[in-house]
Write a protein that holds these residues in place. Structure first.
Motif, mmCIF file in Angstrom:
data_model
loop_
_atom_site.group_PDB
_atom_site.id
_atom_site.type_symbol
_atom_site.label_atom_id
_atom_site.label_comp_id
_atom_site.label_asym_id
_atom_site.label_seq_id
_atom_site.Cartn_x
_atom_site.Cartn_y
_atom_site.Cartn_z
ATOM 1 N N GLU A 260 -2.566 54.031 72.171
ATOM 2 C CA GLU A 260 -3.751 53.125 72.232
ATOM 3 C C GLU A 260 -4.379 53.235 70.748
ATOM 4 N N ILE A 261 -4.271 54.319 70.165
ATOM 5 C CA ILE A 261 -5.093 54.429 68.776
ATOM 6 C C ILE A 261 -4.195 53.431 67.754
ATOM 7 N N LEU A 262 -2.948 53.521 67.798
ATOM 8 C CA LEU A 262 -2.048 52.580 67.003
ATOM 9 C C LEU A 262 -2.573 51.208 67.202
ATOM 10 N N TYR A 263 -2.637 50.777 68.610
ATOM 11 C CA TYR A 263 -3.012 49.336 69.034
ATOM 12 C C TYR A 263 -4.369 49.064 68.334
ATOM 13 N N TYR A 264 -5.457 49.806 68.371
ATOM 14 C CA TYR A 264 -6.853 49.785 68.002
ATOM 15 C C TYR A 264 -6.828 49.494 66.291
ATOM 16 N N LEU A 265 -5.902 50.522 65.594
ATOM 17 C CA LEU A 265 -5.810 50.446 64.235
ATOM 18 C C LEU A 265 -5.185 49.230 63.784
ATOM 19 N N ARG A 266 -4.257 48.732 64.486
ATOM 20 C CA ARG A 266 -3.595 47.415 64.133
ATOM 21 C C ARG A 266 -4.662 46.221 64.227
ATOM 22 N N GLU A 267 -5.318 46.271 65.372
ATOM 23 C CA GLU A 267 -6.441 45.398 65.542
ATOM 24 C C GLU A 267 -7.658 45.178 64.507
ATOM 25 N N GLY A 268 -7.772 46.565 64.024
ATOM 26 C CA GLY A 268 -8.999 46.805 62.925
ATOM 27 C C GLY A 268 -8.434 46.080 61.835
ATOM 28 N N MET A 269 -7.371 46.357 61.338
ATOM 29 C CA MET A 269 -6.710 45.860 60.031
ATOM 30 C C MET A 269 -6.611 44.275 60.154
ATOM 31 N N GLU A 270 -6.046 43.806 61.339
ATOM 32 C CA GLU A 270 -6.161 42.291 61.428
ATOM 33 C C GLU A 270 -7.470 41.797 61.328
ATOM 34 N N SER A 271 -8.440 42.288 61.788
ATOM 35 C CA SER A 271 -9.863 41.718 61.842
ATOM 36 C C SER A 271 -10.581 42.347 60.519
ATOM 37 N N ARG A 272 -10.117 42.969 59.523
ATOM 38 C CA ARG A 272 -10.563 43.320 58.641
ATOM 39 C C ARG A 272 -11.755 44.337 58.763
ATOM 40 N N ALA A 273 -11.789 45.000 59.610
ATOM 41 C CA ALA A 273 -12.751 45.804 60.223
ATOM 42 C C ALA A 273 -12.264 47.243 59.494
ATOM 43 N N LEU A 274 -11.037 47.536 59.177
ATOM 44 C CA LEU A 274 -10.439 48.253 58.403
ATOM 45 C C LEU A 274 -9.607 47.736 57.007
#
Length: 465
Positions: A260-274
């Motif tokens: 689940e954390i990997l899922y949200y980290l991926r989303e964060g990088m795709e959205s430029r939040a990370l």
């Protein structure tokens, strides 16, 4: 008909319950106790029943505190059939073999230490609870795979139906239909319950009405933070740590939480939040293997995750993700001064590689510890979360200087509201047994239940149904 309790009674770990009907003896889970040093004696002590008399073991899910004593059960004489879902079967194999390996390593380390400082004789403290061979032998007793919603006939007038619990991959509630000498009873075990509207997994299946309910109360006295603010808090913790020049260490349960954390980290990088170049290290051989098992069981996914897989997209993968299976690769992370997100087990910091990352980062003002799961009393994670200024690890006193974040919205357990809603759907059960929770949580939750007799059983207590 009888129901007896042999673990997770007024505590959170060691789930184990026994149902007897028409001469058939059915065990629900056989989990390991986790926490302080005294749990070693609990795990190695009497089970409270003769394993050779158990006909079936129904396994709700593959977390260690629900499946961790199965190899011990087999070594002590169990010859029955273990029934669970296909995904749980795969994950339980992984968990039990990993636990056996860690126990053998720890026992060997204790034996060497004792030989250096004592008389060199072996005792209980220098023997593993069970060996890798014991874990392998226990796999022979896994029989039929359960499918959600399909009743499985057992002996002695008993039928078992597994229902999706939405907790981790393959997790289940178990509904028993019992008949003995013309009398019928329905008994519902919650297992561990997930909550609604999460990434990857389905929501828990609404339960059927039941005469008797046995349910978990891990978060019976509190509510979780909302998911979206929790994701934002995770991103903020990572970005703030990177600005300070440190590493982010996330103690992670290998199954479901890591994915689940990997899922949200991926989303964060795709959205430029990370930062899109964020380097993430999944430093857990078990979590890596569990991620591969996740990929094989999309039948457990919700519609959104299924669609990603159907379109050939890996929801757990991204460019900056590194799998560190080898010990040498894990040790190399100790030389990384900053800019890394390190996910490692165990989630409660009771063992595993995360303890080494704690040793190398907890004393640094630049780094952060981010807790995204439950920490039981007596665990290292709980001591850090509760504000310890210093911990002892690997024989050293380590000051706590890193920033410590506790983000509750990622929990795989239902919170108080979700538990109440689930129980309400069971109708008006005559009795509700509260298990798998600390006493304060159970008491608070029990006071909210209506139209049912609430019982908080103690270890070894037996009830006529």
């Amino acid at each position: 008909m009888k129901l007896s309790f042999h673990g997770a009674d007024q505590e959170v770990t060691g789930s184990c319950h026994l149902v007897e009907c028409g001469g058939t003896r059915i065990l629900i889970d056989c989990g390991m106790y986790q926490g302080g040093r005294e749990v070693n004696e609990d795990n190695n002590g009497p089970l409270g029943f003769d394993p050779s008399t158990i006909d079936y073991l129904l396994l709700t899910h593959a977390h260690l505190d629900h499946c961790g004593r199965i190899p011990l059960l087999v070594r002590r004489g169990f010859k029955g059939e273990i029934i669970t879902t296909a995904a749980t079967r795969e994950l339980a194999k992984l968990v039990m073999l990993d636990a056996a390996h860690l126990q053998e390593e720890e026992a060997e380390w204790k034996a060497r230490k004792k030989a250096r400082h004592g008389n060199g004789k072996k005792d209980k403290d220098t023997k593993p609870l069970y060996s890798v061979l014991d874990a392998l032998n226990s796999l022979d007793y896994f029989g039929r795979n359960a499918s959600y919603g399909k009743a499985i006939p057992l002996g002695g007038g008993v039928r078992a139906t597994f229902l999706d619990a939405g907790h981790i991959l393959g997790s289940a509630c178990i509904f028993l239909e019992l008949e003995e000498q013309g009398r019928t009873k329905t008994v519902l075990f919650s297992g561990d319950l997930g909550y609604s509207d999460r990434a990857i997994l389905n929501d828990p299946t609404p339960p059927p009405e039941a005469d008797i309910v046995i349910m978990e109360t891990t978060y019976g006295d509190r509510l979780h933070k909302s998911l979206h603010p929790s994701i934002e808090e995770l991103y903020e913790a990572i970005n703030d740590t990177f600005r300070r020049g440190g590493n982010v260490v996330i103690p992670t349960f290998a199954m479901e939480r890591a994915q689940e954390i990997l899922y949200y980290l991926r989303e964060g990088m795709e959205s430029r939040a990370l930062p899109p170049s964020t380097q993430v290290f999944l430093d857990s051989p078990m979590a890596i293997s569990a991620t591969e098992i996740f990929r094989r069981h999309p039948e457990c996914y919700n519609e959104e995750a299924c669609e990603l897989f159907t379109n050939g997209f890996d929801p757990f993968g991204f460019q900056g993700l590194h799998f560190t299976r080898q010990t040498s690769d894990s040790m190399a992370l100790n030389r990384v001064g900053g800019g890394a997100v390190i996910l490692a087990g165990s989630g409660m910091c009771t063992g595993g590689r995360v303890r080494h990352h704690i040793k190398h980062n907890l004393w640094r003002h630049e780094s952060s510890m981010v807790f995204v799961g439950y920490a039981a009393n007596g665990t290292l994670a709980r001591r850090i979360v509760d504000g310890a200024t210093e911990i002892r690890l690997f024989g050293e006193d380590i000051p706590v200087r890193a920033a410590v974040y506790t983000i509750g919205g990622f929990s795989a357990h239902a919170d108080q509201n979700e538990l109440l809603a689930w129980h309400k759907q069971t109708g008006n059960p005559g009795r509700t047994f509260l298990v798998h929770g600390e006493e304060d949580a159970m008491t608070a939750f029990g006071e909210l239940l209506e139209n049912t007799e609430v019982i908080m059983p103690t270890l070894g207590q037996e009830f006529e149904l």
